[in-house]
Design a protein around this motif. Structure first.
Motif, PDB file in Angstrom:
ATOM      1  N   LEU A 177       0.869  -1.434   0.033  1.00 15.81           N
ATOM      2  CA  LEU A 177      -0.080  -0.078  -0.131  1.00 15.81           C
ATOM      3  C   LEU A 177       0.931   1.250  -0.073  1.00 15.81           C
ATOM      4  O   LEU A 177       0.387   2.258  -0.536  1.00 15.81           O
ATOM      5  CB  LEU A 177      -0.946  -0.016   1.088  1.00 15.81           C
ATOM      6  CG  LEU A 177      -1.999  -1.102   1.181  1.00 15.81           C
ATOM      7  CD1 LEU A 177      -2.779  -1.087   2.397  1.00 15.81           C
ATOM      8  CD2 LEU A 177      -3.020  -1.010   0.009  1.00 15.81           C
ATOM      9  N   ARG A 178       1.980   1.240   0.571  1.00 11.98           N
ATOM     10  CA  ARG A 178       2.882   2.436   0.712  1.00 11.98           C
ATOM     11  C   ARG A 178       3.537   2.551  -0.476  1.00 11.98           C
ATOM     12  O   ARG A 178       4.051   4.009  -0.650  1.00 11.98           O
ATOM     13  CB  ARG A 178       3.819   2.034   1.853  1.00 11.98           C
ATOM     14  CG  ARG A 178       4.755   3.607   1.999  1.00 11.98           C
ATOM     15  CD  ARG A 178       4.979   3.605   3.506  1.00 11.98           C
ATOM     16  NE  ARG A 178       5.406   5.056   3.834  1.00 11.98           N
ATOM     17  CZ  ARG A 178       6.390   5.781   3.212  1.00 11.98           C
ATOM     18  NH1 ARG A 178       6.965   5.433   2.124  1.00 11.98           N
ATOM     19  NH2 ARG A 178       6.450   7.008   3.618  1.00 11.98           N
ATOM     20  N   ASP A 179       3.771   1.698  -1.342  1.00  8.62           N
ATOM     21  CA  ASP A 179       4.134   1.996  -2.819  1.00  8.62           C
ATOM     22  C   ASP A 179       3.289   1.891  -3.858  1.00  8.62           C
ATOM     23  O   ASP A 179       3.259   0.652  -4.547  1.00  8.62           O
ATOM     24  CB  ASP A 179       5.396   0.882  -2.850  1.00  8.62           C
ATOM     25  CG  ASP A 179       6.247   1.506  -4.061  1.00  8.62           C
ATOM     26  OD1 ASP A 179       6.242   2.462  -4.767  1.00  8.62           O
ATOM     27  OD2 ASP A 179       7.001   0.399  -4.515  1.00  8.62           O
ATOM     28  N   ILE A 231      -3.084   4.577  -7.986  1.00 14.92           N
ATOM     29  CA  ILE A 231      -3.095   6.197  -8.209  1.00 14.92           C
ATOM     30  C   ILE A 231      -4.168   6.513  -9.009  1.00 14.92           C
ATOM     31  O   ILE A 231      -5.004   7.541  -8.858  1.00 14.92           O
ATOM     32  CB  ILE A 231      -1.803   6.728  -8.499  1.00 14.92           C
ATOM     33  CG1 ILE A 231      -0.614   6.324  -7.320  1.00 14.92           C
ATOM     34  CG2 ILE A 231      -1.793   8.240  -8.826  1.00 14.92           C
ATOM     35  CD1 ILE A 231       0.569   6.659  -7.882  1.00 14.92           C
ATOM     36  N   ASP A 232      -4.094   5.781 -10.297  1.00 21.18           N
ATOM     37  CA  ASP A 232      -5.333   6.296 -11.220  1.00 21.18           C
ATOM     38  C   ASP A 232      -6.537   5.803 -10.670  1.00 21.18           C
ATOM     39  O   ASP A 232      -7.492   6.781 -10.614  1.00 21.18           O
ATOM     40  CB  ASP A 232      -5.056   5.307 -12.485  1.00 21.18           C
ATOM     41  CG  ASP A 232      -4.119   5.641 -13.340  1.00 21.18           C
ATOM     42  OD1 ASP A 232      -3.393   6.834 -12.978  1.00 21.18           O
ATOM     43  OD2 ASP A 232      -3.907   4.886 -14.232  1.00 21.18           O
ATOM     44  N   THR A 243      -1.918  12.000  -5.044  1.00 20.86           N
ATOM     45  CA  THR A 243      -0.724  11.719  -5.593  1.00 20.86           C
ATOM     46  C   THR A 243      -0.074  10.457  -4.662  1.00 20.86           C
ATOM     47  O   THR A 243      -0.725  10.058  -3.707  1.00 20.86           O
ATOM     48  CB  THR A 243       0.333  12.756  -5.368  1.00 20.86           C
ATOM     49  OG1 THR A 243       0.291  12.937  -3.771  1.00 20.86           O
ATOM     50  CG2 THR A 243      -0.206  14.112  -5.772  1.00 20.86           C
ATOM     51  N   SER A 244       1.099  10.095  -5.203  1.00 20.37           N
ATOM     52  CA  SER A 244       1.417   8.801  -4.272  1.00 20.37           C
ATOM     53  C   SER A 244       1.719   8.933  -2.984  1.00 20.37           C
ATOM     54  O   SER A 244       1.618   8.404  -2.196  1.00 20.37           O
ATOM     55  CB  SER A 244       2.627   8.232  -5.114  1.00 20.37           C
ATOM     56  OG  SER A 244       3.819   9.003  -5.452  1.00 20.37           O
ATOM     57  N   ARG A 245       2.232  10.366  -2.981  1.00 16.31           N
ATOM     58  CA  ARG A 245       2.608  11.028  -1.494  1.00 16.31           C
ATOM     59  C   ARG A 245       1.545  10.915  -0.614  1.00 16.31           C
ATOM     60  O   ARG A 245       1.458  10.663   0.516  1.00 16.31           O
ATOM     61  CB  ARG A 245       3.296  12.251  -1.807  1.00 16.31           C
ATOM     62  CG  ARG A 245       3.792  12.799  -0.298  1.00 16.31           C
ATOM     63  CD  ARG A 245       4.784  11.825   0.470  1.00 16.31           C
ATOM     64  NE  ARG A 245       4.849  12.093   1.705  1.00 16.31           N
ATOM     65  CZ  ARG A 245       4.854  11.108   2.805  1.00 16.31           C
ATOM     66  NH1 ARG A 245       4.716   9.825   2.395  1.00 16.31           N
ATOM     67  NH2 ARG A 245       4.858  11.417   3.752  1.00 16.31           N
ATOM     68  N   THR A 246       0.084  11.177  -1.299  1.00 10.07           N
ATOM     69  CA  THR A 246      -0.935  11.377  -0.544  1.00 10.07           C
ATOM     70  C   THR A 246      -1.448  10.005  -0.019  1.00 10.07           C
ATOM     71  O   THR A 246      -1.796   9.735   1.265  1.00 10.07           O
ATOM     72  CB  THR A 246      -2.190  11.900  -1.197  1.00 10.07           C
ATOM     73  OG1 THR A 246      -1.795  13.303  -2.048  1.00 10.07           O
ATOM     74  CG2 THR A 246      -3.333  12.060  -0.494  1.00 10.07           C
ATOM     75  N   ILE A 247      -1.158   9.018  -0.941  1.00  7.48           N
ATOM     76  CA  ILE A 247      -1.438   7.477  -0.568  1.00  7.48           C
ATOM     77  C   ILE A 247      -0.463   7.054   0.601  1.00  7.48           C
ATOM     78  O   ILE A 247      -0.839   6.526   1.644  1.00  7.48           O
ATOM     79  CB  ILE A 247      -1.450   6.649  -1.675  1.00  7.48           C
ATOM     80  CG1 ILE A 247      -2.725   7.191  -2.662  1.00  7.48           C
ATOM     81  CG2 ILE A 247      -1.615   5.194  -1.491  1.00  7.48           C
ATOM     82  CD1 ILE A 247      -2.511   6.303  -4.063  1.00  7.48           C
ATOM     83  N   GLN A 248       0.851   7.509   0.092  1.00  9.35           N
ATOM     84  CA  GLN A 248       1.840   7.016   1.409  1.00  9.35           C
ATOM     85  C   GLN A 248       1.435   7.761   2.812  1.00  9.35           C
ATOM     86  O   GLN A 248       1.670   6.932   3.842  1.00  9.35           O
ATOM     87  CB  GLN A 248       3.000   7.446   0.993  1.00  9.35           C
ATOM     88  CG  GLN A 248       3.593   6.803  -0.278  1.00  9.35           C
ATOM     89  CD  GLN A 248       4.897   7.302  -0.714  1.00  9.35           C
ATOM     90  OE1 GLN A 248       5.262   8.459  -0.642  1.00  9.35           O
ATOM     91  NE2 GLN A 248       5.672   6.317  -1.731  1.00  9.35           N
ATOM     92  N   ALA A 249       1.036   8.881   2.813  1.00 11.02           N
ATOM     93  CA  ALA A 249       0.899   9.639   3.989  1.00 11.02           C
ATOM     94  C   ALA A 249      -0.546   8.904   4.854  1.00 11.02           C
ATOM     95  O   ALA A 249      -0.583   8.776   5.849  1.00 11.02           O
ATOM     96  CB  ALA A 249       0.488  11.266   3.691  1.00 11.02           C
ATOM     97  N   VAL A 286      -1.294   5.653   4.449  1.00  8.24           N
ATOM     98  CA  VAL A 286      -1.028   4.321   4.951  1.00  8.24           C
ATOM     99  C   VAL A 286      -0.020   4.724   6.162  1.00  8.24           C
ATOM    100  O   VAL A 286      -0.264   3.770   7.220  1.00  8.24           O
ATOM    101  CB  VAL A 286      -0.216   3.492   3.752  1.00  8.24           C
ATOM    102  CG1 VAL A 286       0.410   2.346   4.347  1.00  8.24           C
ATOM    103  CG2 VAL A 286      -1.178   3.280   2.793  1.00  8.24           C
ATOM    104  N   ASP A 287       0.863   5.712   6.266  1.00  7.43           N
ATOM    105  CA  ASP A 287       1.629   5.734   7.473  1.00  7.43           C
ATOM    106  C   ASP A 287       0.685   6.173   8.481  1.00  7.43           C
ATOM    107  O   ASP A 287       1.218   5.821   9.694  1.00  7.43           O
ATOM    108  CB  ASP A 287       2.565   7.060   6.838  1.00  7.43           C
ATOM    109  CG  ASP A 287       3.859   6.504   6.091  1.00  7.43           C
ATOM    110  OD1 ASP A 287       3.991   5.248   5.985  1.00  7.43           O
ATOM    111  OD2 ASP A 287       4.573   7.559   5.481  1.00  7.43           O
ATOM    112  N   ALA A 288      -0.356   6.883   8.190  1.00  5.90           N
ATOM    113  CA  ALA A 288      -1.246   7.066   9.468  1.00  5.90           C
ATOM    114  C   ALA A 288      -2.174   6.061   9.951  1.00  5.90           C
ATOM    115  O   ALA A 288      -2.739   6.048  10.939  1.00  5.90           O
ATOM    116  CB  ALA A 288      -1.992   8.445   9.156  1.00  5.90           C
ATOM    117  N   SER A 289      -1.941   4.971   9.131  1.00  7.47           N
ATOM    118  CA  SER A 289      -2.975   3.796   9.445  1.00  7.47           C
ATOM    119  C   SER A 289      -2.304   3.019  10.448  1.00  7.47           C
ATOM    120  O   SER A 289      -1.108   2.841  11.023  1.00  7.47           O
ATOM    121  CB  SER A 289      -3.221   3.169   8.027  1.00  7.47           C
ATOM    122  OG  SER A 289      -2.212   2.137   7.767  1.00  7.47           O
TER     123      SER A 289
END
Length: 90
Positions: free
Chosen positions: A52-54, A60-61, A71-77, A79-82
């Protein structure tokens, strides 16, 4: 119990339920057996976290179709907060 530990417990119960149906409820098995399922969950969580983090382009689509400007950074953030993050919120 923190959210990561709750996730481990939830996954351990789900693994147990998938493997055994019927007479062996989670509460009826010995703690050392439950601990084995917790170890299975602990092994699985980093794999899910890393996937999920990558995010792939397809992920992303799909996120952009649901909410433009992801963005990928939005998704990473996210997942990091999960609870998947073993280090807690970043």
């Amino acid at each position: 119990m923190n959210t990561h530990e709750k996730l481990i417990e939830s996954m351990a119960k789900a693994i147990h339920a998938q493997k055994y149906t019927g007479s062996h409820s989670w509460d009826s098995i010995p703690d050392f057996v439950r601990q084995t399922y917790r170890e299975y969950a602990k092994a699985a969580i980093p794999i899910v976290y890393n996937v999920l983090r990558d995010p792939t382009n397809e992920m992303i689509d799909a996120a952009n179709r649901a909410r433009p400007s992801v963005t990928s950074r939005t998704i990473q953030a996210a997942v990091d907060a999960s609870p998947l993050n073993p280090n807690g919120k970043i």
